[in-house]
Design an enzyme around this catalytic site. Structure first.
Site, PDB file in Angstrom:
ATOM      1  N   ASP A   1      -7.996 -14.296   1.402  1.00 35.17           N
ATOM      2  CA  ASP A   1      -7.137 -13.531   1.908  1.00 35.17           C
ATOM      3  C   ASP A   1      -6.210 -14.240   3.519  1.00 35.17           C
ATOM      4  OD1 ASP A   1      -5.389 -11.383   2.661  1.00 35.17           O
ATOM      5  OD2 ASP A   1      -7.176 -10.197   3.342  1.00 35.17           O
TER       6      ASP A   1
ATOM      7  N   GLU B   1       2.301 -16.123  -3.042  1.00 36.25           N
ATOM      8  CA  GLU B   1       2.362 -15.092  -2.019  1.00 36.25           C
ATOM      9  C   GLU B   1       1.685 -15.983  -0.869  1.00 36.25           C
ATOM     10  OE1 GLU B   1       1.660 -10.970  -2.582  1.00 36.25           O
ATOM     11  OE2 GLU B   1       0.534 -11.034  -0.676  1.00 36.25           O
TER      12      GLU B   1
ATOM     13  N   GLU C   1      -7.105 -23.432  14.665  1.00 37.83           N
ATOM     14  CA  GLU C   1      -8.128 -23.581  13.633  1.00 37.83           C
ATOM     15  C   GLU C   1      -9.505 -24.038  14.486  1.00 37.83           C
ATOM     16  OE1 GLU C   1      -7.845 -26.504  10.619  1.00 37.83           O
ATOM     17  OE2 GLU C   1      -9.138 -25.395   9.310  1.00 37.83           O
TER      18      GLU C   1
ATOM     19  N   GLU D   1      -8.223  -2.545  -3.330  1.00 38.63           N
ATOM     20  CA  GLU D   1      -8.373  -1.900  -1.989  1.00 38.63           C
ATOM     21  C   GLU D   1      -7.915  -0.533  -1.913  1.00 38.63           C
ATOM     22  OE1 GLU D   1      -6.077  -4.409   0.680  1.00 38.63           O
ATOM     23  OE2 GLU D   1      -8.053  -5.742   1.057  1.00 38.63           O
TER      24      GLU D   1
ATOM     25  N   ARG E   1     -16.762 -12.859  -3.713  1.00 35.57           N
ATOM     26  CA  ARG E   1     -15.267 -12.559  -3.594  1.00 35.57           C
ATOM     27  C   ARG E   1     -13.956 -13.391  -4.083  1.00 35.57           C
ATOM     28  NH1 ARG E   1     -12.127  -9.363   1.321  1.00 35.57           N
ATOM     29  NH2 ARG E   1     -10.036 -10.301   0.755  1.00 35.57           N
TER      30      ARG E   1
ATOM     31  N   ASN F   1       0.884  -1.060   0.131  1.00 37.39           N
ATOM     32  CA  ASN F   1       0.045  -0.028  -0.040  1.00 37.39           C
ATOM     33  C   ASN F   1       0.811   1.181   0.147  1.00 37.39           C
ATOM     34  OD1 ASN F   1      -2.474  -1.352   0.151  1.00 37.39           O
ATOM     35  ND2 ASN F   1      -2.138  -1.697   2.229  1.00 37.39           N
TER      36      ASN F   1
ATOM     37  N   LYS G   1      -1.793 -14.690  -3.954  1.00 33.77           N
ATOM     38  CA  LYS G   1      -1.937 -15.094  -2.936  1.00 33.77           C
ATOM     39  C   LYS G   1      -2.471 -16.703  -2.827  1.00 33.77           C
ATOM     40  CE  LYS G   1      -3.162 -10.876  -0.410  1.00 33.77           C
ATOM     41  NZ  LYS G   1      -3.887 -10.241   0.770  1.00 33.77           N
TER      42      LYS G   1
ATOM     43  N   GLU H   1      -1.530 -12.189  10.373  1.00 36.53           N
ATOM     44  CA  GLU H   1      -2.664 -11.362  10.328  1.00 36.53           C
ATOM     45  C   GLU H   1      -3.843 -12.066  10.920  1.00 36.53           C
ATOM     46  OE1 GLU H   1      -3.479  -9.479   6.842  1.00 36.53           O
ATOM     47  OE2 GLU H   1      -5.257  -8.520   7.447  1.00 36.53           O
TER      48      GLU H   1
HETATM   49  C1  GCU Z   1      -5.220  -7.860   3.622  1.00 37.23           C
HETATM   50  C2  GCU Z   1      -4.529  -6.858   4.792  1.00 37.23           C
HETATM   51  C3  GCU Z   1      -4.114  -5.480   4.240  1.00 37.23           C
HETATM   52  C4  GCU Z   1      -3.412  -5.863   2.924  1.00 37.23           C
HETATM   53  C5  GCU Z   1      -3.881  -6.577   2.073  1.00 37.23           C
HETATM   54  C6  GCU Z   1      -3.094  -6.703   0.743  1.00 37.23           C
HETATM   55  O1  GCU Z   1      -6.305  -7.252   3.230  1.00 37.23           O
HETATM   56  O2  GCU Z   1      -5.600  -6.881   5.688  1.00 37.23           O
HETATM   57  O3  GCU Z   1      -3.574  -4.934   5.408  1.00 37.23           O
HETATM   58  O4  GCU Z   1      -2.942  -4.284   2.564  1.00 37.23           O
HETATM   59  O5  GCU Z   1      -4.346  -7.850   2.668  1.00 37.23           O
HETATM   60  O6  GCU Z   1      -2.506  -7.931   0.829  1.00 37.23           O
HETATM   61  O7  GCU Z   1      -2.803  -6.146  -0.042  1.00 37.23           O
END
Ligand code: GCU
Length: 647
Positions: free
Chosen positions: A341, A363, A479, A262, A312, A178, A336, A369
């Site tokens: 996610d 990835e 889990e 996002e 999604r 980001n 990913k 997280e």
């Molecule tokens: C998740 C995560 C975000 C991150 C995003 C990504 O949504 O919560 O913080 O930016 O993944 O992989 O880009």
């Protein structure tokens, strides 16, 4: 600073001193000028042995051999030992592997190995912001940035580079995907010169840097009025700016891009395709041998929860599969591991089996997280082994794509400026395991966990076994008390730690469980949203049929009634209750197991892990009670074992 340094270099982490084996008499010889590698080898042995006495009788020979470039071989000789590499980097990998095996307590005469990585790029992604905060960081602040500029302790960077090279990492992206207005400027002065200095610290370790770039850099950095990838001025911007970057850092690995994702800009905002966007940037770095890692995490994050058509997990495939074969050679699509996610349990992304003419990176997320945030124990090696051995088509496992379509393995790291790197010392195991499986996906979780424990701790066999058991079972335990059977989420919004069953239920993120009084889950079969149609036919059939769908993914693929009979005859509801009661109990057992390790691991590590395990237990109980109460209130059906459920 001095004080800080002393502590972290003495903190238990692999390749840092943990104990001294008996000192040895040997001479290190290199068959050509290998100052740096020679020094690393010498330093490593001093760390392990306390000292080395020079001896002509026993020789450690470092040499270049006719091996693949990054490959190495380790061979015991009659009066010595030989480490050979196909290149300087290969030799360096050999030296570190040798040191790690010695540190694990292996007998030098028995160390024999020949190894080459299965993929060319093994990359760590930092989600560090330039203000020093790490997105989804659970181990302190960035050790690259502070206060919107580069600010680091050189010695820590060198220690980090050594640790990463010792597990075969050869690329590091230093900033968050980001990208903001400040970090967009990493490809320009004044930051670029600092970036070049940092790159120089990593270079001797065979590690090349990359940065996340802003898709709108032509506007933010270049002052243009558009970022349209087909605009001539935009193309020129990327070319000119990349020339500047490569002039400063000729071995720069390239760019990582999160676009149309996002709230980030991207080609689709200009009516262009993902390939148009990726190829424009790739063309700019191609003359320098640079790469573009283009993320496939593209979905509608402004969904209306009432909308039952949009699903999604289907999004990445819809955006990228039709473009297969249209990406430039130096574009690597970064996908990913799962279609949602980084959840505790997801199927493998259908993009891996469906992109046939595109280079791919898988990835992973080492930062936990959604998997306990380095408070709760969660051995990702266990999850990764399952993912890599998942069937993707006609009996082929995902890992069979390594070195084929999959040319890179990447992961969001779990490191920060905490002394022990990862907050929870036991979370170091995930970092270590990542490098090792990126190099060799055939390694099992058990092997990796054992290796890491032996390298890191000086403890007896019982201590090792206790830790091994804790780590091996940790994924299943987490889990079971959170959101099992592939249902996912149910976490507190934003923080993503702790239970909140309906936390995301009416939000715009597209992650719904749709629990009602009689059933839960989204029907993603070919008769439902059609997600299963994104898989090859045999898998589609397997996932479509509730009886052949792997039970651990039941609620990912199906909408299921609470009275549905699971394989062992229990109802789904009873399974949920049992899972949560047992999970919380097992979390308690983890704490008890750790308590037996007092005086067997460094006291500081003992205390800090114990404190986390206590928090884990509180978290597990909270999950147990909130989830059980939620389902009891939906159904009015009691636990058949009569355990306490709050009304
Ligand atoms: C998740 C995560 C975000 C991150 C995003 C990504 O949504 O919560 O913080 O930016 O993944 O992989 O880009």
């Amino acid at each position: 600073m001095e004080h800080t340094r002393r502590i972290y270099s003495e903190y238990n982490a692999w390749l840092q001193p943990k104990f001294y084996l008996a000192s040895k008499a040997l001479r290190i010889r290199a068959d050509f000028d290998l100052d740096f590698i020679h020094q690393e080898c010498h330093l490593g042995l001093i760390r392990l042995w306390g000292e080395i006495q020079d001896s002509a009788a026993y020789t450690l020979q470092l040499k270049m051999d006719d091996l693949e470039p990054e490959a190495f071989s380790l061979t015991p000789l009659i009066n010595g030992f030989e480490i050979a590499g196909g290149s300087k980097t290969g030799l360096l990998y050999g030296v570190y592997r040798f040191l790690n095996r010695l540190a694990a307590g292996e007998n030098i005469e028995k160390i024999q190995e020949r190894s080459a990585p299965q993929v060319d790029y093994r990359i760590i992604n930092h989600w560090d912001n330039m203000d020093g905060h790490i997105e989804r960081g659970y181990a302190g602040h960035s050790f690259f940035f502070h206060n919107h500029k580069f600010d680091y302790d050189e010695e820590r960077i060198i220690t980090y580079a050594r640790m990463m090279a010792s597990i075969g990492i050869n690329g590091i992206c230093i900033n968050n995907v980001n990208v903001n207005k400040v970090s967009a400027g990493l490809i320009a002065e004044p930051h670029l010169s600092d970036l070049a200095e940092l790159a120089a610290l990593f270079r001797p370790f065979g590690i090349r840097l990359l940065v996340s770039v802003h898709f709108d850099a032509p506007m933010i950095v270049g002052g243009l009025t558009t970022s349209d990838p087909l605009d001539a001025g935009v193309k020129e911007f990327w070319q000119a700016q990349s020339t500047v970057v490569y002039t400063k850092i000729p071995d720069f690995l390239g760019y990582l891009v999160k676009a149309d994702s996002e709230f980030r800009g991207g080609p689709e905002a200009f009516g262009r395709t993902q390939a148009d966007g990726a190829n424009t940037i790739a063309a700019a770095v191609a003359p320098f041998g640079g790469l573009v890692f283009w993320r496939c995490f593209v979905y509608n994050c402004q969904q209306d929860w009432r909308d039952q058509q949009t699903d999604r997990p289907m999004a990445a495939y819809k955006h990228f599969q039709p473009l297969d074969g249209t990406f430039d050679e130096n574009v690597i699509l970064q996908i990913k591991n799962g279609p949602v996610d980084f959840q505790t349990r997801e199927p493998v992304s259908p993009l891996f089996s469906s992109l046939k003419n595109t280079r791919e990176a898988i990835e992973f997320q080492i930062a936990q997280e959604y998997t306990g945030q380095q408070i709760d124990l969660f051995s990702l090696a266990v999850q990764w082994e399952e993912i890599l051995t998942t069937e993707i088509d006609k009996g082929k496992q995902l890992k069979s794509l390594f070195g084929q379509e999959i040319v890179a393995v990447t992961a969001v790291t779990n490191t920060g400026n905490n002394m022990n790197w990862t907050g929870n010392t036991l979370a170091q195991c995930n970092l270590y395991a990542f490098g090792r499986i990126a190099w060799n996906p055939d390694l099992t979780a058990k092997e990796l966990i054992r290796e890491w424990i032996q390298i890191t701790f000086e403890t007896n066999e019982l201590g090792c076994l206790t830790m091994e058991e804790m780590l091996l079972t940790s994924r299943g335990i987490y889990e079971s008390y959170t959101a099992p059977l592939g249902i996912g989420f149910m976490v507190n919004p934003n923080s993503h730690y702790g239970p909140n069953v309906d936390g995301y239920e009416f939000s715009h993120w597209g992650t719904y469980h749709r629990a009602s009084f009689d059933a839960i889950g989204v029907d993603r079969t070919s008769k439902g949203t059609g997600f299963t149609l994104q898989y090859p036919e045999s898998l589609q059939r397997k996932y479509d049929d509730i009886t052949s769908c792997p039970e651990e993914l039941l609620l990912f693929f199906h909408r299921v009634r609470y009275d549905y009979k699971m394989k062992d005859g229990r109802t789904l509801l009873q399974y949920m209750y049992d899972s949560h009661f047992e999970g919380a109990q097992q979390a308690e057992a983890l704490l008890q197991a750790w308590e037996t390790l007092e005086n067997r691991v460094p006291q500081e590590t003992f205390n800090s892990v114990k404190e986390r395990l206590k928090r884990q237990l509180r978290n597990a109980r909270e999950w147990r009670d909130q989830v059980n109460t939620y389902f009891y209130r939906k159904t009015g059906i009691n636990d058949d074992k009569g355990r306490q459920i709050y009304m």
